[in-house]
Design a protein around this motif. Structure first.
Motif, PDB file in Angstrom:
ATOM      1  N   ARG A   1       0.819  -1.202   0.000  1.00  0.00           N
ATOM      2  CA  ARG A   1       0.000   0.000   0.000  1.00  0.00           C
ATOM      3  C   ARG A   1       0.857   1.259   0.000  1.00  0.00           C
ATOM      4  NH1 ARG A   1      -4.255   0.207   4.624  1.00  0.00           N
ATOM      5  NH2 ARG A   1      -2.774   1.575   5.592  1.00  0.00           N
ATOM      6  N   TRP A   2       0.520   2.211  -0.822  1.00  0.00           N
ATOM      7  CA  TRP A   2       1.126   3.529  -0.959  1.00  0.00           C
ATOM      8  C   TRP A   2       2.410   3.564  -1.780  1.00  0.00           C
ATOM      9  CZ3 TRP A   2      -1.777   7.564  -0.099  1.00  0.00           C
ATOM     10  CH2 TRP A   2      -2.797   7.479   0.825  1.00  0.00           C
TER      11      TRP A   2
ATOM     12  N   ARG B   1       1.891   5.121  -5.249  1.00  0.00           N
ATOM     13  CA  ARG B   1       1.567   6.549  -5.113  1.00  0.00           C
ATOM     14  C   ARG B   1       2.818   7.364  -4.810  1.00  0.00           C
ATOM     15  NH1 ARG B   1      -2.923   9.884  -3.753  1.00  0.00           N
ATOM     16  NH2 ARG B   1      -2.098  11.994  -3.929  1.00  0.00           N
ATOM     17  N   ILE B   2       3.671   6.867  -3.939  1.00  0.00           N
ATOM     18  CA  ILE B   2       4.915   7.568  -3.615  1.00  0.00           C
ATOM     19  C   ILE B   2       5.786   7.688  -4.856  1.00  0.00           C
ATOM     20  CG2 ILE B   2       7.072   7.417  -2.296  1.00  0.00           C
ATOM     21  CD1 ILE B   2       5.329   6.037  -0.069  1.00  0.00           C
TER      22      ILE B   2
ATOM     23  N   GLN C   1       4.275  13.910   2.000  1.00  0.00           N
ATOM     24  CA  GLN C   1       3.164  13.470   2.843  1.00  0.00           C
ATOM     25  C   GLN C   1       1.885  14.216   2.477  1.00  0.00           C
ATOM     26  OE1 GLN C   1       3.684  14.129   7.016  1.00  0.00           O
ATOM     27  NE2 GLN C   1       1.847  12.991   7.554  1.00  0.00           N
TER      28      GLN C   1
ATOM     29  N   CYS D   1       0.356  12.916  -0.702  1.00  0.00           N
ATOM     30  CA  CYS D   1      -0.233  11.577  -0.574  1.00  0.00           C
ATOM     31  C   CYS D   1      -1.493  11.575   0.283  1.00  0.00           C
ATOM     32  CB  CYS D   1       0.801  10.605  -0.012  1.00  0.00           C
ATOM     33  SG  CYS D   1       2.132  10.242  -1.155  1.00  0.00           S
TER      34      CYS D   1
ATOM     35  N   LEU E   1      -1.824   9.551   4.117  1.00  0.00           N
ATOM     36  CA  LEU E   1      -0.692   8.696   4.484  1.00  0.00           C
ATOM     37  C   LEU E   1      -0.047   9.197   5.773  1.00  0.00           C
ATOM     38  CD1 LEU E   1       1.353   6.457   3.812  1.00  0.00           C
ATOM     39  CD2 LEU E   1       2.501   8.064   2.316  1.00  0.00           C
TER      40      LEU E   1
ATOM     41  N   LEU F   1       4.826   6.507   5.771  1.00  0.00           N
ATOM     42  CA  LEU F   1       5.638   7.116   4.716  1.00  0.00           C
ATOM     43  C   LEU F   1       7.114   6.861   4.971  1.00  0.00           C
ATOM     44  CD1 LEU F   1       6.079   8.812   2.210  1.00  0.00           C
ATOM     45  CD2 LEU F   1       5.859  10.862   3.634  1.00  0.00           C
TER      46      LEU F   1
ATOM     47  N   ARG G   1       7.871   3.228   4.152  1.00  0.00           N
ATOM     48  CA  ARG G   1       7.890   2.967   2.706  1.00  0.00           C
ATOM     49  C   ARG G   1       9.122   3.577   2.046  1.00  0.00           C
ATOM     50  NH1 ARG G   1       5.041  -0.642   4.023  1.00  0.00           N
ATOM     51  NH2 ARG G   1       2.848  -0.827   3.494  1.00  0.00           N
TER      52      ARG G   1
END
Length: 69
Positions: A10-11, A14-15, A30, A33, A36, A41, A44
């Protein structure tokens, strides 16, 4: 397999998408996103750095050559 495992978390996508446009400081990333959490963050970004997809520079976090591919 490791790359697919990382991309499926997850994420992560997007990052990577947000860093595609250029370097970004932690707080700015942050905000981009949305919901998040800073803890997730940070986690990840560590995983992406370990996979050599992201690096931290003076301008902020940015994609490496591998991350851009």
């Amino acid at each position: 397999m490791a790359a697919l495992d990382l991309a499926g978390r997850r994420w992560v996508l997007r990052i990577l998408w947000e860093l595609k446009s250029g370097p970004c400081k932690f707080v700015e990333l942050q905000e981009r996103c949305g919901s998040l959490s800073p803890t997730l963050l940070s986690s990840r970004l560590r995983e992406l750095s370990a996979a050599l997809l992201v690096q931290k520079e003076e301008q902020g976090y940015q994609l490496t050559a591998i991350g851009q591919d």
